[in-house]
Write a protein that holds these residues in place. Structure first.
Motif, PDB file in Angstrom:
ATOM      1  N   VAL A  48       0.845  -1.198   0.000  1.00 26.31           N
ATOM      2  CA  VAL A  48       0.000   0.000   0.000  1.00 26.31           C
ATOM      3  C   VAL A  48       0.876   1.243   0.000  1.00 26.31           C
ATOM      4  N   VAL A  49       0.534   2.212  -0.853  1.00 30.87           N
ATOM      5  CA  VAL A  49       1.162   3.543  -0.817  1.00 30.87           C
ATOM      6  C   VAL A  49       0.055   4.578  -0.971  1.00 30.87           C
ATOM      7  N   TYR A  50       0.382   5.825  -0.578  1.00 30.01           N
ATOM      8  CA  TYR A  50      -0.652   6.850  -0.498  1.00 30.01           C
ATOM      9  C   TYR A  50      -0.434   8.032  -1.444  1.00 30.01           C
ATOM     10  N   ASP A  51       0.535   7.939  -2.332  1.00 30.41           N
ATOM     11  CA  ASP A  51       0.728   9.009  -3.314  1.00 30.41           C
ATOM     12  C   ASP A  51       1.386   8.440  -4.571  1.00 30.41           C
ATOM     13  N   GLY A  52       1.353   9.230  -5.642  1.00 33.23           N
ATOM     14  CA  GLY A  52       1.859   8.751  -6.920  1.00 33.23           C
ATOM     15  C   GLY A  52       3.363   8.575  -6.967  1.00 33.23           C
ATOM     16  N   ALA A  53       4.107   9.403  -6.236  1.00 29.60           N
ATOM     17  CA  ALA A  53       5.562   9.269  -6.234  1.00 29.60           C
ATOM     18  C   ALA A  53       5.983   7.944  -5.611  1.00 29.60           C
ATOM     19  N   ALA A  54       5.336   7.576  -4.508  1.00 32.19           N
ATOM     20  CA  ALA A  54       5.634   6.303  -3.856  1.00 32.19           C
ATOM     21  C   ALA A  54       5.241   5.136  -4.756  1.00 32.19           C
ATOM     22  N   ALA A  55       4.164   5.312  -5.521  1.00 32.51           N
ATOM     23  CA  ALA A  55       3.734   4.261  -6.445  1.00 32.51           C
ATOM     24  C   ALA A  55       4.799   4.012  -7.509  1.00 32.51           C
ATOM     25  N   LEU A  56       5.357   5.084  -8.067  1.00 31.84           N
ATOM     26  CA  LEU A  56       6.398   4.934  -9.085  1.00 31.84           C
ATOM     27  C   LEU A  56       7.632   4.242  -8.512  1.00 31.84           C
ATOM     28  N   GLU A  57       7.942   4.557  -7.254  1.00 34.61           N
ATOM     29  CA  GLU A  57       9.086   3.912  -6.606  1.00 34.61           C
ATOM     30  C   GLU A  57       8.842   2.407  -6.469  1.00 34.61           C
ATOM     31  N   ARG A  58       7.628   2.021  -6.041  1.00 30.31           N
ATOM     32  CA  ARG A  58       7.328   0.600  -5.835  1.00 30.31           C
ATOM     33  C   ARG A  58       7.329  -0.184  -7.139  1.00 30.31           C
ATOM     34  N   ILE A  59       6.726   0.369  -8.194  1.00 31.55           N
ATOM     35  CA  ILE A  59       6.657  -0.399  -9.443  1.00 31.55           C
ATOM     36  C   ILE A  59       8.038  -0.507 -10.092  1.00 31.55           C
TER      37      ILE A  59
END
Length: 217
Positions: A29-40
């Motif tokens: 789970v992440v709460y913003d788009g920047a963290a999403a890009l980091e995870r993917i």
């Protein structure tokens, strides 16, 4: 199945993640788009449940990046808008499916599972191998007609092994597909789960350990 939930409403994000985990999915789970890009950029996900209106990096840009990278990851886009033009725009960006808020959780589950099936070689809805029948949608397992009650992680491990169709699956691959990123990779959680799974499935054992490589059915 491994899923990334990207939603800035933390209560909603955590509730979705909890529900998906109950369905034997590994969820980050992440709460913003920047963290999403980091995870993917680090993890391989079967499905990303992606809110469209995200802080830092907009959901549209996250979706575009997934498409640009040529990843097999499927995107289920969420939005508070039910407007048809918004749904069309989201699909044109590269989303594979679209779900307006508020939504029924049972529908979210069904859509995530449907997208997850599209990330790999098409398989029948009920998996059968070595006398075992596994129904991912009903979360049911039978061996030679006997129902087997499994915990979520046991079910997830068995599903990964069944989907491999006899190929060897390493402990690292099982950890990646059945557990989230908070799991310590140096624990013996995979080995313990496989041992418990073998016991519940009964004799003769159908999960074979391939020394130095992993497990297969």
């Amino acid at each position: 199945m491994r899923v990334l939930v990207v939603e800035d409403e933390q209560l909603l994000a955590d509730a979705v993640a909890t529900g998906l985990r109950r369905e034997a999915m590994a969820v980050d789970v992440v709460y913003d788009g920047a963290a999403a890009l980091e995870r993917i950029g680090v993890n391989d996900y079967d499905v990303v449940v992606l809110d469209r209106d995200l802080p830092l990096v907009h959901g549209d840009d996250v979706c575009r990046k997934i498409v640009e990278l040529g990843m097999p990851t499927r995107v289920l886009m969420l939005t508070a808008s039910g407007d048809v033009s918004d749904r069309v725009e989201g699909l044109e960006i590269g989303a594979d499916d679209y779900l307006p808020k508020p939504f029924a959780f049972s529908e979210l589950i069904a859509r995530v599972r449907a997208l997850g099936r599209r990330t790999s070689v098409p398989l029948p809805p009920v998996l059968e191998r070595a006398g075992i029948k596994l129904d991912p949608n009903r979360r049911e397992v039978f061996r030679e007609g006997r129902e087997v009650q499994l915990a979520p992680k046991e079910f997830a491990v068995l599903e990964v092994l069944m989907r491999s169709e006899g190929a060897v699956v390493s402990a690292e691959q099982l950890l990646e597909k059945a557990w989230d990123e908070n799991t310590d990779p140096f624990t013996n959680v995979v080995r313990v789960t496989v041992m418990t799974l073998r016991r519940k499935l009964g004799e003769p054992a159908v999960i074979v350990t391939v020394p130095g490589s992993g497990y297969r059915i």
